[in-house]
Structure formats: structure tokens, C-alpha cells
Design a protein around this motif. Structure first.
Motif, PDB file in Angstrom:
ATOM      1  N   UNK A 115     -38.196  25.312 -47.005  1.00  0.00           N
ATOM      2  CA  UNK A 115     -37.189  24.309 -47.329  1.00  0.00           C
ATOM      3  C   UNK A 115     -35.889  24.998 -47.725  1.00  0.00           C
ATOM      4  N   UNK A 116     -34.782  24.540 -47.131  1.00  0.00           N
ATOM      5  CA  UNK A 116     -33.442  24.992 -47.501  1.00  0.00           C
ATOM      6  C   UNK A 116     -32.728  23.799 -48.118  1.00  0.00           C
ATOM      7  N   UNK A 117     -32.254  23.954 -49.354  1.00  0.00           N
ATOM      8  CA  UNK A 117     -31.587  22.863 -50.067  1.00  0.00           C
ATOM      9  C   UNK A 117     -30.082  22.976 -49.866  1.00  0.00           C
ATOM     10  N   UNK A 118     -29.481  21.939 -49.265  1.00  0.00           N
ATOM     11  CA  UNK A 118     -28.038  21.881 -49.056  1.00  0.00           C
ATOM     12  C   UNK A 118     -27.449  20.840 -50.006  1.00  0.00           C
ATOM     13  N   UNK A 119     -26.645  21.302 -50.955  1.00  0.00           N
ATOM     14  CA  UNK A 119     -25.970  20.388 -51.878  1.00  0.00           C
ATOM     15  C   UNK A 119     -24.648  19.990 -51.229  1.00  0.00           C
ATOM     16  N   UNK A 120     -24.564  18.750 -50.770  1.00  0.00           N
ATOM     17  CA  UNK A 120     -23.425  18.293 -49.972  1.00  0.00           C
ATOM     18  C   UNK A 120     -22.273  17.785 -50.850  1.00  0.00           C
ATOM     19  N   UNK A 121     -21.108  17.702 -50.238  1.00  0.00           N
ATOM     20  CA  UNK A 121     -19.874  17.184 -50.833  1.00  0.00           C
ATOM     21  C   UNK A 121     -19.308  18.118 -51.912  1.00  0.00           C
ATOM     22  N   UNK A 122     -19.639  19.402 -51.800  1.00  0.00           N
ATOM     23  CA  UNK A 122     -19.091  20.402 -52.724  1.00  0.00           C
ATOM     24  C   UNK A 122     -17.810  20.952 -52.109  1.00  0.00           C
ATOM     25  N   UNK A 123     -16.664  20.446 -52.552  1.00  0.00           N
ATOM     26  CA  UNK A 123     -15.393  20.847 -51.957  1.00  0.00           C
ATOM     27  C   UNK A 123     -14.403  21.411 -52.968  1.00  0.00           C
ATOM     28  N   UNK A 124     -14.879  21.762 -54.186  1.00  0.00           N
ATOM     29  CA  UNK A 124     -14.025  22.443 -55.159  1.00  0.00           C
ATOM     30  C   UNK A 124     -14.914  23.227 -56.129  1.00  0.00           C
ATOM     31  N   UNK A 125     -14.284  24.086 -56.917  1.00  0.00           N
ATOM     32  CA  UNK A 125     -15.042  24.973 -57.810  1.00  0.00           C
ATOM     33  C   UNK A 125     -15.818  24.212 -58.882  1.00  0.00           C
TER      34      UNK A 125
END
Length: 282
Positions: A115-125
Motif C-alpha cells: 500500500x502506498x498512501x497519497x495525501x492529496x491536496x497538499x499544495x503548501x508547506x
């Protein structure tokens, strides 16, 4: 055939289909702010650093729902997980970890798949800091991405290809196969017909018109025949197409027809030939 298969899973409206479109570099899956747009499994091809793989987009997974579509979607998600070698679990940094994320994580741990976990909507620090809570899912490393901009997808794909089983390279013949599209009005039995032909519940079937929204491709290799069979969304007269989702479904059906070698027009014997059926022949 190569067994490099990746299934994208997650709860509704976390950006799975947007990420799917980015990874296959096509606008194949319908994307809309409405939860539950993706219903059937949707297949595509991706490539990273010269390594090709198959990608499955699934509908949003829910639990304890009595909704007919949601129960069918869950069944399709389970089928996708069974088919896949690697699971791409997409979560949403804006909402943080939810009970549904925890339930999906528990399901994935039982699957024994990578399983690879992709945390989406991360567009800033600041959101990178917020994303750290997803380590609590207990699925190992997380990858901060933005499916809209593509940010972070390179590192995520590096991990995906590392997880692929070692297989011999074989030439992909699917793009060279003849294509047969099953077309017709909504709710004439296109999905049921294809399921009966291939001998499995590949496409969701309900009594509700408009269940199929994307064009769903399946390879048919039986009785000496080898081709792609395509289930399409039911086409209505333009005057009856009001919702944005249905409009885009119709566009994809039209494009599928244009790209097909043969089209099979399915007609409801109980209603007979209607003016709408004749439109397919014009």
C-alpha cells in the motif's frame, strides 16, 4: 501479461479520479465535486521511468450504507483490491483522518497487498505539516501530493514502481485489438449483456437508468475471439440531458463510438424500436 496493476482506493471525493487522469495523462475518468461520480472500476495505462503499469480507478468506499449504488461500489472496490498488486490509498489533507479512512486502512491491512498512501491536496508547506497525522493509519510512509498540479507525484510513483513484482516484459497488444462498443438508450441492459458475455459481474447493474457513466473497457478472449468490448453510458436526446455529469458521460460515449471498429446497438424488446434508437443509426 504483466501483473503490474495499481488500484486507487479511498473514501468519496478525495480526488481519486483527478489523480487517475493525471497518472494516465488523459481526461478519461469523470471528475466532479459531487461525491459518488465514479461507480464502476475504470482502467487506464500509466508509465513511469520506462515502466508501464495498469491503473484501476474505483468509486468512493463507504461503510454501513443502505444506498444501492454505494453497496455496489464497495463490491467493485473489493474486486479492484483483489486484482491489484499495489494499492494507492488516497486521503484528503483538508479533512484530516476520518473514521472511514481508518476503516479502509483496516481493510487494506487485511489484504496483504503493498500500500502506498497519497495525501492529496497538499499544495503548501502548512499542509505538509498537517499531512503527518496520516502516519497514524499505520500503513508506513506517506506521500504528499496534489492531483490538480501534479506536485509530489514523482516521489509517489518512485515508490509505486519499487513495489511492483518482477515480471518479464511483454508487448502490450490491447491497443492493437479490435474494439466492439455496446450502445443504446439508458437501461436497456447493456451492462447485463456484457456481464453475461464475459461470464462475470464486471459492470454494475441496477434498475436505475444512468448507472453506467464512464465507458468501461474489458478484454474478451474466448472461443477463439480476442477483442476489447466496451460498455457505454446510455445516450438520451440532447434535450433530455440536463445534468453536467450526464452531459460528460454522453460525450465519452460518443467518443467511444467514434473510436470503435464495430458498434452493437442494443434495443429493449419490451418497448420496441423508438425514435431514440434510430438516432444511433444517423
Amino acid at each position: 501479461m504483466s501483473s503490474r496493476i495499481v488500484a486507487i482506493v479511498g473514501r468519496p471525493n478525495v480526488g481519486k479520479s483527478t489523480l487517475f487522469n493525471r497518472l494516465i495523462e488523459q481526461r478519461k475518468a469523470i471528475v466532479d465535486a459531487t461525491a459518488g461520480v465514479t461507480r464502476d472500476r475504470n482502467y487506464g495505462k500509466g508509465e513511469w521511468n520506462g515502466i508501464e503499469y495498469s491503473l484501476i480507478d474505483t468509486g468512493g468506499y463507504v461503510v454501513n450504507s443502505e444506498d444501492i449504488f454505494e453497496s455496489e461500489i464497495n463490491k467493485q472496490v473489493h474486486l479492484a483490491i483483489d486484482e491489484a498488486d499495489v494499492i494507492l490509498f488516497v486521503v484528503d489533507v483538508e479533512s484530516g483522518t476520518t473514521d472511514l479512512d481508518d476503516a479502509i486502512a483496516a481493510l487494506l491491512r487485511k489484504s496483504s497487498k503493498d500500500v502506498v498512501v497519497a495525501v492529496n491536496k497538499v499544495d503548501n508547506n502548512a499542509r505538509i505539516v498537517d499531512a503527518q497525522e496520516f502516519y497514524g493509519l499505520g500503513l508506513g510512509e506517506i506521500f504528499c501530493v496534489s492531483s490538480m498540479t501534479g506536485s509530489g507525484t514523482g516521489e509517489m510513483l518512485d515508490q509505486l514502481v519499487k513495489s511492483f513484482p518482477a515480471v518479464e516484459e511483454v508487448e502490450n497488444e490491447e491497443t492493437l485489438l479490435p474494439s466492439l462498443s455496446v450502445v443504446g438508450r439508458p437501461n436497456v441492459g447493456k451492462s447485463s449483456f456484457i456481464n453475461a458475455l464475459i461470464g462475470e459481474d464486471r459492470n454494475i447493474v441496477t434498475d436505475v437508468a444512468g448507472t453506467t457513466r464512464d465507458s468501461i473497457h474489458t478484454r474478451y478472449n474466448k472461443f477463439g475471439h480476442d477483442f476489447m468490448i466496451v460498455d457505454t453510458a446510455g445516450l438520451r436526446k440532447r434535450a433530455k440531458v440536463h445534468e453536467d455529469l450526464e452531459f460528460y458521460s454522453v460525450l465519452r460515449s460518443v467518443r467511444t463510438i467514434e473510436n470503435s471498429d464495430v458498434c452493437l446497438l442494443l434495443i429493449d424488446a419490451e418497448r420496441g424500436v423508438e425514435a431514440q434508437d434510430v438516432l444511433f443509426l444517423i
